[in-house]
Design a protein around this motif. Structure first.
Motif, mmCIF file in Angstrom:
data_model
loop_
_atom_site.group_PDB
_atom_site.id
_atom_site.type_symbol
_atom_site.label_atom_id
_atom_site.label_comp_id
_atom_site.label_asym_id
_atom_site.label_seq_id
_atom_site.Cartn_x
_atom_site.Cartn_y
_atom_site.Cartn_z
ATOM 1 N N ARG A 170 -1.216 -7.534 -1.657
ATOM 2 C CA ARG A 170 -0.326 -6.373 -1.725
ATOM 3 C C ARG A 170 0.244 -6.220 -3.135
ATOM 4 O O ARG A 170 0.371 -5.116 -3.656
ATOM 5 C CB ARG A 170 0.794 -6.519 -0.685
ATOM 6 N N ALA A 171 0.566 -7.346 -3.775
ATOM 7 C CA ALA A 171 1.155 -7.300 -5.127
ATOM 8 C C ALA A 171 0.219 -6.629 -6.127
ATOM 9 O O ALA A 171 0.671 -5.938 -7.035
ATOM 10 C CB ALA A 171 1.498 -8.713 -5.586
ATOM 11 N N ARG A 172 -1.070 -6.816 -5.942
ATOM 12 C CA ARG A 172 -2.043 -6.241 -6.893
ATOM 13 C C ARG A 172 -2.526 -4.862 -6.475
ATOM 14 O O ARG A 172 -3.255 -4.208 -7.214
ATOM 15 C CB ARG A 172 -3.257 -7.163 -7.013
ATOM 16 N N ILE A 179 -3.884 -2.415 3.082
ATOM 17 C CA ILE A 179 -4.439 -3.452 2.193
ATOM 18 C C ILE A 179 -5.451 -4.350 2.894
ATOM 19 O O ILE A 179 -5.967 -5.292 2.301
ATOM 20 C CB ILE A 179 -3.330 -4.336 1.585
ATOM 21 N N GLY A 180 -5.739 -4.052 4.155
ATOM 22 C CA GLY A 180 -6.686 -4.906 4.855
ATOM 23 C C GLY A 180 -7.097 -4.343 6.192
ATOM 24 O O GLY A 180 -6.687 -3.237 6.574
ATOM 25 N N TRP A 194 -7.224 -3.049 13.896
ATOM 26 C CA TRP A 194 -6.530 -1.966 13.197
ATOM 27 C C TRP A 194 -6.431 -2.320 11.722
ATOM 28 O O TRP A 194 -6.873 -3.382 11.309
ATOM 29 C CB TRP A 194 -5.147 -1.682 13.790
ATOM 30 N N PHE A 195 -5.849 -1.425 10.954
ATOM 31 C CA PHE A 195 -5.705 -1.638 9.516
ATOM 32 C C PHE A 195 -4.366 -2.308 9.213
ATOM 33 O O PHE A 195 -3.392 -2.118 9.918
ATOM 34 C CB PHE A 195 -5.833 -0.312 8.773
ATOM 35 N N VAL A 196 -4.342 -3.073 8.122
ATOM 36 C CA VAL A 196 -3.164 -3.842 7.734
ATOM 37 C C VAL A 196 -2.351 -3.048 6.715
ATOM 38 O O VAL A 196 -2.861 -2.719 5.650
ATOM 39 C CB VAL A 196 -3.564 -5.206 7.114
ATOM 40 N N PRO A 197 -1.068 -2.748 7.055
ATOM 41 C CA PRO A 197 -0.228 -1.970 6.119
ATOM 42 C C PRO A 197 0.239 -2.804 4.928
ATOM 43 O O PRO A 197 0.206 -4.007 4.945
ATOM 44 C CB PRO A 197 0.953 -1.534 6.975
#
Length: 197
Positions: A170-172, A179-180, A194-197
């Motif tokens: 997330r930092a980058r 982000i995933g 599902w998708f990772v926020p």
């Protein structure tokens, strides 16, 4: 004595020369362990490896049919195979772009996620509608993980029983909406949790 030194030097030089010539004649050995992309198995995609060589490296339950990961059956229905997260990503992309809502719900979305929709009294087709609206965010995420779990620097992490997560830092990647991606291995295929926020 001078002759024996000269003879020894000449022999040593000859042996070195023969050694160098034999090294120069060697050929480099290469072995391709895996070669694939997000679009592997789709119509028109090609691989440089023979099918037998590709299939030999995988256990039976992780092998896709020779025809690929998306097969049109004689009755006109489509069967999707996702033996990797990368292949599942290809199905997400294709079903969204083709507007294949029913196929997405039936064969891409995990049963766990569908059950959550049912428990709330909602149609799982809403998942497809939401992802269609957010397809730009999905494609941006996939841009940074083009080969799924085979993308250098990424690792598939265990997130529960038959559940796996593939995430960027997330930092980058502060500008990304997601982000995933979380997946479930169900009935021999990876399905979207599902998708990772």
């Amino acid at each position: 004595m001078h002759n024996s030194i000269a003879h020894f030097t000449s022999m040593a030089f000859s042996l070195c020369l023969i050694g160098l010539l034999s090294i120069g004649g060697c050929q480099r050995y290469e072995r391709v362990v895996a070669q694939s992309s997000v679009l592997s198995g789709l119509d028109g995609s090609e691989s440089q490896l023979p099918q037998i060589q590709q299939r030999r490296t995988l256990p039976d339950f992780l092998r896709t049919p020779d025809e690929g990961i998306r097969i049109e059956n004689e009755d006109g229905t489509i069967t999707l195979y996702a033996k990797s997260v990368r292949q599942m990503m290809a199905h997400i992309t294709t079903t969204i772009q083709n507007g294949e809502k029913e196929l997405f719900v039936d064969q891409v979305l995990s049963q766990v996620t569908k059950d959550e929709f049912y428990q709330r009294g909602l149609d799982p087709g809403l998942a497809f509608d939401e992802l269609t609206k957010r397809q730009r965010d999905i494609f941006r995420l996939f841009y940074f993980m083009p080969m799924g779990e085979y993308t250098p620097g990424l690792h598939l992490k265990n997130a529960g029983k038959n559940t796996f997560s593939l995430q960027l830092s997330r930092a980058r990647n502060e500008s990304l909406y997601w982000i995933g991606i979380d997946t479930v291995f169900e009935k021999g295929n990876y399905r979207l949790r599902w998708f990772v926020p």
